[in-house]
Write a protein that holds these residues in place. Structure first.
Motif, short mmCIF file in Angstrom:
data_model
loop_
_atom_site.label_atom_id
_atom_site.label_comp_id
_atom_site.label_asym_id
_atom_site.label_seq_id
_atom_site.Cartn_x
_atom_site.Cartn_y
_atom_site.Cartn_z
N ALA B 13 40.46 35.55 42.45
CA ALA B 13 39.68 35.60 41.18
C ALA B 13 40.05 33.99 40.28
O ALA B 13 39.48 33.58 40.13
N TYR B 14 41.59 34.04 39.84
CA TYR B 14 41.98 32.78 39.84
C TYR B 14 41.88 31.66 40.16
O TYR B 14 41.62 30.65 39.55
N GLU B 16 39.17 31.01 41.99
CA GLU B 16 37.76 30.42 41.80
C GLU B 16 38.01 30.31 40.02
O GLU B 16 37.02 29.30 39.91
N LEU B 17 38.60 30.91 38.66
CA LEU B 17 38.59 30.20 37.77
C LEU B 17 39.20 28.78 37.45
O LEU B 17 38.61 27.94 37.27
N LYS B 20 36.01 26.98 38.91
CA LYS B 20 35.06 26.71 38.74
C LYS B 20 35.00 26.43 37.31
O LYS B 20 34.14 25.91 36.67
N ARG B 21 36.42 26.82 36.41
CA ARG B 21 36.24 26.22 35.11
C ARG B 21 37.10 25.75 34.39
O ARG B 21 37.34 24.55 34.20
N ASN B 24 35.98 22.22 37.63
CA ASN B 24 34.68 22.52 37.48
C ASN B 24 33.58 21.45 38.36
O ASN B 24 33.33 20.39 38.23
N CYS B 181 42.94 37.38 34.32
CA CYS B 181 42.79 37.25 35.82
C CYS B 181 42.96 38.80 36.41
O CYS B 181 42.25 39.45 37.11
N ASN B 185 36.16 40.73 34.52
CA ASN B 185 35.60 39.11 34.73
C ASN B 185 35.77 38.18 33.79
O ASN B 185 36.20 37.79 33.16
N LEU B 187 35.93 34.56 34.32
CA LEU B 187 35.34 33.56 34.17
C LEU B 187 33.99 34.06 32.43
O LEU B 187 34.34 33.08 32.03
N TRP B 190 37.35 34.07 29.76
CA TRP B 190 37.59 33.07 29.53
C TRP B 190 36.73 32.05 28.81
O TRP B 190 36.25 30.84 27.95
N ASP B 191 35.42 32.27 29.00
CA ASP B 191 34.25 31.26 28.53
C ASP B 191 34.33 32.07 26.55
O ASP B 191 34.04 31.85 26.43
#
Lengths: 413, 413
Positions: B13-14, B16-17, B20-21, B24, B181, B185, B187, B190-191
């Protein structure tokens, strides 16, 4: 597994051996070092040794098998074919005398389900882009050496029955044993080995043989003709200035090229062949006028069938190599799943391409000229072992006089 | 240490973060990934995530702290200064919109006895050679992100009291905790964090303050003037097309630039500062008209003395950053020996250079124009923390009206 005493010292001696005898690094030279990220610890030892030996600089190129496999799986074939200019330059700019190249290698369980077309496109694109650097190695401008590093991944192939830690220790023991690094003075041991190896090489080259005959209790009965002007090379090579280096560690072989049209009889493999992700056991070939006319295998026969059909040279021989049965690699009794080790365990032949340096003047000849001289041409080069402890090798000269080369699997010259 | 449940999933997940964020990454884009060989395992997870997100290609640049240290120790300064053309091109050829850049970072116990002149020559040569790529990041052409990977070496700094395995587990826990993380969730977490952070940023930019005042029970009593046209930036940035990215993971701060001549009073550090291989404790500065006129420290004072004397800007401030006391990094209670984490634990100031984007139009201004606008210039940029759980921050507008920004160490706006 028995613990290796002074393990760190012996690993350091191995690094020293590759730097001082392998690439023969001289003060003021650049070492280009290729190393897998899995072997970063050993790579650091090599760097230390190189700096202490007076390297001007050490340029490290990290390899990454896992990342490379992901890329082959996911990247489009056009992306794999596109080698950036800077990447080509990062090799080709070093195709000069000031550079020596040491490649640390390790093996991995072969990945399943990769697209063979993508694999080959990627390999060919990289080979073409870095051809000037490869050429500089082949012409003796850049001295080079390839040696293996034990990793848990490789150990899982060689010692599947052991746990990760034990397997790795056992494999390190093999690597250090096969490269003479368990001896008190590995550099001196190599110097003695090279002197012996060079002496046999020189005897072979002076004997005036036109053919070698091989017989073994396994059923091998093979006549291998040698091309005119053949040259047997040994473990030590010399660069364009005549300075020595050892391109393979370990290296026990003395090799030349068979004449592509003068191989007749039967050869029976003495070890399994690991090729194209397949273990091929019980391999046996029948040759007539240089070409395989019949073959059989207990496992993996379909892979051999494909190999023989690759091109007009893949069913003929490109290499004949003599390795005594007492070779250190043979003594381990293991299959290492890498040609670098396995070919040094026994006398072997290779289906496919010959090395141009196996006849005098070969490096200056075109492929057509080489083929006309009896030197086989192919995209393939696949070594298989047929040496046994009872192997007899006989040299035959132009007058038909026979001289024992190997008796009972080892040197008799 | 408690075992982290679903550790592999959380590490993924880390990754992915960051993909994706952080940078990006969009389908069809190239990911340039910089990673230390010590963190190869995590780098492979990032590669997997990037390929699955539709990367066109992943170009990996392996870092190597041990090898780099050996090179700094042994190579001549001319060698360190000489950056090959292909190496510069390997960055600068990617200064384009199709590329995003993710740097995985880790810390190492600082090596002793390196020649500072060689270190600086090497760093400056590389910075100069790759300036077009850095420029592309600074101008928002290449989205970028820097995040940390837990390694045994870094853990030995943060958890010297623990064994290697336990220390590494504890540090991974901190990294995953500080980057959200460990939440269900990450992501979405973070949002939500970015939305809150952006809201405070917008309030600060709309408030019309000309000065911030800081007071704490430790003895801080400081007035920090803001330059005309100042801009507070938050955790999320936008590239030249307006697409978002997060350049630092973790990131809790909202920051701008102090006016280089309008800082007055006393500031007392609330955490030790780790700078130039030295732990500086009990740090306290007195400012007059923007400049440090007095300072003291319980340890490491000589390092601060050198820092202040570096150039005409190193005794003035380039950054003022607001971080609430409940920041995740602060909650760990640890010193991480890396600015990426430590600066996100508390309100901080930086001696030295300001960021041009901290005033509107700053990216288009020359250094002289920036300095004339009150933006400090220096080769240095050294952050130190002074935030405390009792910190009061007050905004003062042009009419002298005071508005609470922080009370009791956290947001009151």
């Amino acid at each position: 597994m028995a613990v290796i005493p002074d393990f760190d010292l012996k690993v350091r001696a191995y690094a020293e051996l590759m730097v001082k005898r392998g690439v023969n690094l001289q003060p003021g030279q650049l070492l280009m070092l290729s190393a897998p990220v899995e072997a970063a610890g050993f790579a650091h030892t090599v760097m230390e040794v190189a700096w202490e030996a007076g390297a001007k600089d050490v340029l490290v190129r990290w390899g990454d098998n896992t990342g490379g496999e992901l890329r082959l799986r996911h990247a489009a074939i056009e992306v794999l074919r596109d080698i950036p200019a800077w990447l080509a330059a990062s090799y080709n700019d070093y195709a000069t005398e000031g550079c020596v190249f040491l490649a640390l290698d390790t093996e991995f369980p072969p990945p399943a389900g990769l697209d063979p077309e993508k694999m080959s496109a990627s390999r060919i694109a990289r080979m073409q882009a870095t051809e000037p650097f490869t050429e500089a190695r082949m012409q003796g401008v850049v001295r080079w050496c390839i040696g293996s590093v034990a990793t848990a991944e490789w150990a899982s192939l060689v010692y599947p029955e052991l746990g990760a830690g034990e397997g790795l220790a056992a494999l390190w023991h093999d690597v250090l044993f096969c490269t003479r690094c368990l001896e008190d003075n590995p550099l001196a041991a190599w110097d003695a080995h090279i002197a012996r190896n060079n002496a046999y090489r020189d005897k072979l080259n002076a004997a005036g043989f036109v053919e070698l005959r091989f017989t073994s209790g396994l059923g091998t009965d093979l006549r291998v003709g040698l091309p005119g002007g053949y040259y047997f090379a040994g473990s030590q090579e010399t660069d364009s200035h005549g300075d020595p280096y050892i391109a393979n560690m370990p290296s026990e072989e003395i090799f030349s090229a068979p004449h592509r049209e003068r191989v007749d009889g039967v050869v029976v493999a003495s070890k399994p062949l690991f090729y194209n992700n397949t273990l091929i056991e019980g391999l046996r070939f029948t040759f007539k006028a240089g070409k395989v006319v019949d073959f059989s295998a207990d496992t993996g026969a379909e892979v051999i069938e494909k190999l023989l059909a690759t091109d007009s040279g893949s069913a003929r021989l490109g290499e004949v190599a003599l390795v005594p049965a007492e070779s250190l690699i043979a003594r381990t009794g293991k299959l290492f799943y890498t040609t670098l080790y396995d070919e040094n365990a026994a006398c072997h032949l290779a289906l496919g391409a010959s090395y141009p340096e196996s006849i005098s003047g070969g490096l200056e000849m075109s492929k057509e000229e080489l083929e006309a001289a009896g030197m086989n041409q192919s995209l393939e080069h696949v070594d298989f072992m047929f040496g046994t402890p009872d192997l007899q090798v006989t040299g035959v000269d132009a007058a038909g006089i026979e001289t024992p080369v190997f008796t009972q699997g080892t040197w008799a010259l």
